[in-house]
Scaffold this motif. Structure first.
Motif, PDB file in Angstrom:
ATOM      1  N   GLY A 184       0.843  -1.193   0.000  1.00 33.68           N
ATOM      2  CA  GLY A 184       0.000   0.000   0.000  1.00 33.68           C
ATOM      3  C   GLY A 184       0.873   1.235   0.000  1.00 33.68           C
ATOM      4  N   THR A 185       0.226   2.376   0.113  1.00 35.23           N
ATOM      5  CA  THR A 185       0.994   3.632   0.093  1.00 35.23           C
ATOM      6  C   THR A 185       1.754   3.833   1.400  1.00 35.23           C
ATOM      7  N   ARG A 186       1.136   3.357   2.498  1.00 35.71           N
ATOM      8  CA  ARG A 186       1.764   3.494   3.820  1.00 35.71           C
ATOM      9  C   ARG A 186       1.647   2.156   4.532  1.00 35.71           C
ATOM     10  N   ARG A 187       2.175   2.106   5.751  1.00 39.35           N
ATOM     11  CA  ARG A 187       2.059   0.868   6.517  1.00 39.35           C
ATOM     12  C   ARG A 187       0.696   0.755   7.209  1.00 39.35           C
ATOM     13  N   ALA A 188       0.033   1.885   7.490  1.00 34.05           N
ATOM     14  CA  ALA A 188      -1.276   1.826   8.152  1.00 34.05           C
ATOM     15  C   ALA A 188      -2.270   2.685   7.375  1.00 34.05           C
ATOM     16  N   GLN A 189      -3.565   2.399   7.586  1.00 31.64           N
ATOM     17  CA  GLN A 189      -4.653   3.181   6.972  1.00 31.64           C
ATOM     18  C   GLN A 189      -4.485   3.306   5.468  1.00 31.64           C
ATOM     19  N   SER A 190      -4.057   2.232   4.802  1.00 34.75           N
ATOM     20  CA  SER A 190      -3.945   2.373   3.352  1.00 34.75           C
ATOM     21  C   SER A 190      -4.682   1.232   2.659  1.00 34.75           C
ATOM     22  N   ILE A 191      -5.326   1.588   1.544  1.00 34.15           N
ATOM     23  CA  ILE A 191      -6.024   0.582   0.746  1.00 34.15           C
ATOM     24  C   ILE A 191      -4.974  -0.102  -0.121  1.00 34.15           C
ATOM     25  N   SER A 192      -5.050  -1.421  -0.216  1.00 34.23           N
ATOM     26  CA  SER A 192      -4.007  -2.176  -0.910  1.00 34.23           C
ATOM     27  C   SER A 192      -3.915  -1.822  -2.383  1.00 34.23           C
ATOM     28  N   LYS A 193      -2.698  -1.740  -2.874  1.00 33.68           N
ATOM     29  CA  LYS A 193      -2.462  -1.662  -4.327  1.00 33.68           C
ATOM     30  C   LYS A 193      -2.346  -3.076  -4.871  1.00 33.68           C
ATOM     31  N   VAL A 194      -1.723  -3.936  -4.091  1.00 34.16           N
ATOM     32  CA  VAL A 194      -1.628  -5.363  -4.387  1.00 34.16           C
ATOM     33  C   VAL A 194      -1.660  -6.087  -3.044  1.00 34.16           C
ATOM     34  N   VAL A 195      -2.479  -7.122  -2.943  1.00 37.19           N
ATOM     35  CA  VAL A 195      -2.454  -7.962  -1.747  1.00 37.19           C
ATOM     36  C   VAL A 195      -2.402  -9.413  -2.209  1.00 37.19           C
ATOM     37  N   LEU A 196      -1.551 -10.199  -1.567  1.00 42.20           N
ATOM     38  CA  LEU A 196      -1.260 -11.550  -2.068  1.00 42.20           C
ATOM     39  C   LEU A 196      -1.197 -12.533  -0.893  1.00 42.20           C
ATOM     40  N   THR A 216       3.309 -28.717  -2.750  1.00 40.04           N
ATOM     41  CA  THR A 216       2.090 -29.354  -3.275  1.00 40.04           C
ATOM     42  C   THR A 216       0.879 -28.576  -2.754  1.00 40.04           C
ATOM     43  N   ASP A 217      -0.275 -28.854  -3.334  1.00 41.63           N
ATOM     44  CA  ASP A 217      -1.525 -28.168  -2.942  1.00 41.63           C
ATOM     45  C   ASP A 217      -1.344 -26.652  -2.911  1.00 41.63           C
ATOM     46  N   VAL A 218      -0.740 -26.125  -3.963  1.00 40.98           N
ATOM     47  CA  VAL A 218      -0.427 -24.689  -3.996  1.00 40.98           C
ATOM     48  C   VAL A 218      -1.703 -23.871  -4.266  1.00 40.98           C
ATOM     49  N   ARG A 219      -1.869 -22.830  -3.474  1.00 43.33           N
ATOM     50  CA  ARG A 219      -2.967 -21.870  -3.679  1.00 43.33           C
ATOM     51  C   ARG A 219      -2.353 -20.474  -3.703  1.00 43.33           C
ATOM     52  N   LEU A 220      -2.628 -19.732  -4.765  1.00 41.13           N
ATOM     53  CA  LEU A 220      -2.117 -18.371  -4.870  1.00 41.13           C
ATOM     54  C   LEU A 220      -3.305 -17.449  -5.136  1.00 41.13           C
ATOM     55  N   ALA A 221      -3.538 -16.523  -4.219  1.00 44.29           N
ATOM     56  CA  ALA A 221      -4.697 -15.638  -4.351  1.00 44.29           C
ATOM     57  C   ALA A 221      -4.250 -14.184  -4.230  1.00 44.29           C
ATOM     58  N   LEU A 222      -4.939 -13.316  -4.982  1.00 41.09           N
ATOM     59  CA  LEU A 222      -4.554 -11.903  -4.986  1.00 41.09           C
ATOM     60  C   LEU A 222      -5.782 -10.998  -4.912  1.00 41.09           C
ATOM     61  N   GLY A 223      -5.557  -9.819  -4.354  1.00 40.43           N
ATOM     62  CA  GLY A 223      -6.592  -8.789  -4.334  1.00 40.43           C
ATOM     63  C   GLY A 223      -6.069  -7.515  -4.960  1.00 40.43           C
ATOM     64  N   SER A 224      -6.980  -6.642  -5.354  1.00 38.78           N
ATOM     65  CA  SER A 224      -6.668  -5.337  -5.958  1.00 38.78           C
ATOM     66  C   SER A 224      -6.083  -5.444  -7.358  1.00 38.78           C
ATOM     67  N   VAL A 225      -6.151  -6.606  -7.965  1.00 40.12           N
ATOM     68  CA  VAL A 225      -5.589  -6.747  -9.311  1.00 40.12           C
ATOM     69  C   VAL A 225      -6.652  -7.142 -10.337  1.00 40.12           C
ATOM     70  N   ALA A 226      -7.913  -7.209  -9.899  1.00 40.43           N
ATOM     71  CA  ALA A 226      -9.016  -7.593 -10.795  1.00 40.43           C
ATOM     72  C   ALA A 226     -10.312  -7.088 -10.162  1.00 40.43           C
ATOM     73  N   ALA A 227     -11.425  -7.337 -10.808  1.00 42.88           N
ATOM     74  CA  ALA A 227     -12.709  -6.860 -10.300  1.00 42.88           C
ATOM     75  C   ALA A 227     -13.136  -7.579  -9.026  1.00 42.88           C
ATOM     76  N   THR A 228     -12.592  -8.765  -8.824  1.00 43.07           N
ATOM     77  CA  THR A 228     -12.885  -9.554  -7.617  1.00 43.07           C
ATOM     78  C   THR A 228     -11.551 -10.080  -7.076  1.00 43.07           C
ATOM     79  N   PRO A 229     -11.512 -10.541  -5.826  1.00 44.71           N
ATOM     80  CA  PRO A 229     -10.315 -11.283  -5.408  1.00 44.71           C
ATOM     81  C   PRO A 229     -10.208 -12.553  -6.244  1.00 44.71           C
ATOM     82  N   ILE A 230      -8.991 -12.927  -6.639  1.00 47.11           N
ATOM     83  CA  ILE A 230      -8.859 -14.038  -7.602  1.00 47.11           C
ATOM     84  C   ILE A 230      -7.821 -15.066  -7.148  1.00 47.11           C
ATOM     85  N   ARG A 231      -7.932 -16.267  -7.688  1.00 47.63           N
ATOM     86  CA  ARG A 231      -6.852 -17.258  -7.635  1.00 47.63           C
ATOM     87  C   ARG A 231      -6.101 -17.178  -8.965  1.00 47.63           C
ATOM     88  N   ALA A 232      -4.767 -17.309  -8.908  1.00 47.73           N
ATOM     89  CA  ALA A 232      -3.950 -17.258 -10.126  1.00 47.73           C
ATOM     90  C   ALA A 232      -3.639 -18.693 -10.547  1.00 47.73           C
TER      91      ALA A 232
END
Ligand SMILES: Cc1cc2nc3c(=O)[nH]c(=O)nc-3n(C[C@H](O)[C@H](O)[C@H](O)COP(=O)(O)OP(=O)(O)OC[C@H]3O[C@@H](n4cnc5c(N)ncnc54)[C@H](O)[C@@H]3O)c2cc1C
Length: 291
Positions: A184-196, A216-232
């Motif tokens: 995010g822009t700061r460490r606190a009170q910031s909306i994520s630019k990328v969250v993983l 094994t059983d790998v799960r990779l999920a991201l937020g702020s990079v699409a219209a919804t939170p997603i799995r890659a």
């Protein structure tokens, strides 16, 4: 002046369900998202509000068989202080600690983050990567929806108008490792630019002891990079069965940069988000591989 909508505060779940069937009504939990909408500046404010705060059925954190269950009204402060979460879901504790600041953590709830359905909601990638599911309730009974099916489109959820999110169920998985990163822009009170968030199991079987073991059983999920939170999914496929070596990190980062299609908005450009997401993943793999 905006008109204040009527608020009902039932203490019993059955009464809450009855209110929801009478007329269109917005539930309010901690109010840290909904109160912002009450001014009407962000769209039509709700006509009626259902205050969930007295519903004890929506509280509590417990190990329940092979899963941890967390009531929808659980606040971030409660998650941070919970011995169950610290032991079984340290990654959720870590995510909770990055949300807003103390006032928001004392009042904002996990259920509110999920139902608010912002693509930047910080706990949502953690819940996706942990294979969480959500128990929804209404006068018609309860049903369970997997996190991966819960956010079908931008700011949309699987909740019907008469349903409440009751609790979150996160399966326990022996040997699961998880990591969380927020940019995010700061460490606190910031909306994520990328969250993983990334999760995997150690597939050590057959691996020489000194070599890093494959994931094994790998799960990779991201937020702020699409219209919804997603799995890659494409990047997950690259990581599955591979050890966290420099070659794996390069390949996974390249795959992720190609797989993501973020948008430009006021917080970041698409290119920045793509690059940062790939670099963050590269670093997580490097740290896990110890090189
Ligand atoms: C200053 C500030 C900083 C913030 N920082 C962050 C941050 O760093 N990261 C982040 O992810 N978010 C952040 N937020 C957003 C917000 O705090 C979180 O999304 C929080 O988890 C919302 O929870 P709540 O209980 O306050 O939800 P509410 O505002 O009460 O509700 C939010 C939405 O969910 C619905 N809802 C709530 N509970 C239920 C339920 N049980 N069943 C069905 N529907 C329900 C409501 O109808 C509403 O639509 C911030 C907000 C503010 C004001």
């Amino acid at each position: 002046m905006p008109v204040e909508p009527p608020v009902t505060s039932p203490a019993r779940l059955a009464d809450a369900y009855a209110v929801l069937t009478e007329a269109p009504t917005r539930p309010i939990a901690g109010g840290t998202d909904l109160m912002v909408a009450l001014t009407g500046e962000l769209g039509e404010p709700p006509a009626r509000i259902l205050d969930l705060w007295r519903l004890d059925e929506l509280r509590g954190i417990a190990v329940d068989g092979d899963a941890v269950t967390i009531g929808a009204l659980t606040t971030y402060t409660e998650i941070r202080r919970s011995s169950v979460c610290r032991e079984h879901l340290p990654v959720l504790v870590e995510a909770a600690a990055t949300i807003g600041a103390a006032q928001i953590q004392n009042r904002g709830t996990l259920g509110g983050n999920i139902a608010n359905a912002s693509p930047a909601g910080d706990t949502l990638p953690v819940l996706l990567a942990a294979d969480a599911s959500f128990v929804l309730g209404s006068g018609r009974g309860e049903r369970t929806v997997a996190a991966r099916d819960f956010w079908p489109a931008y700011r949309r959820t699987a909740l019907a108008p008469d349903e409440l999110l009751l609790r979150i169920r996160i399966p326990l998985m022996a040997g699961r490792e998880m990591r969380f990163r927020k940019v995010g822009t700061r460490r606190a009170q910031s909306i994520s630019k990328v969250v993983l968030a990334v999760g995997w199991r150690d597939g050590r079987l057959g691996t020489p002891l000194q070599a890093p073991s494959p994931w094994t059983d790998v799960r990779l999920a991201l937020g702020s990079v699409a219209a919804t939170p997603i799995r890659a999914a494409a990047t997950e496929a690259v990581l599955e069965g591979r050890a966290p070596t420099p070659e794996t990190a390069d390949l996974a980062a390249e795959t992720l940069a190609g797989e993501l299609q973020p948008i430009d908005d006021v917080r970041s450009t698409a290119e920045y988000r793509r690059l940062v997401a790939a670099r963050v993943l590269h670093r997580v793999i490097r740290e896990a591989g110890g090189w």
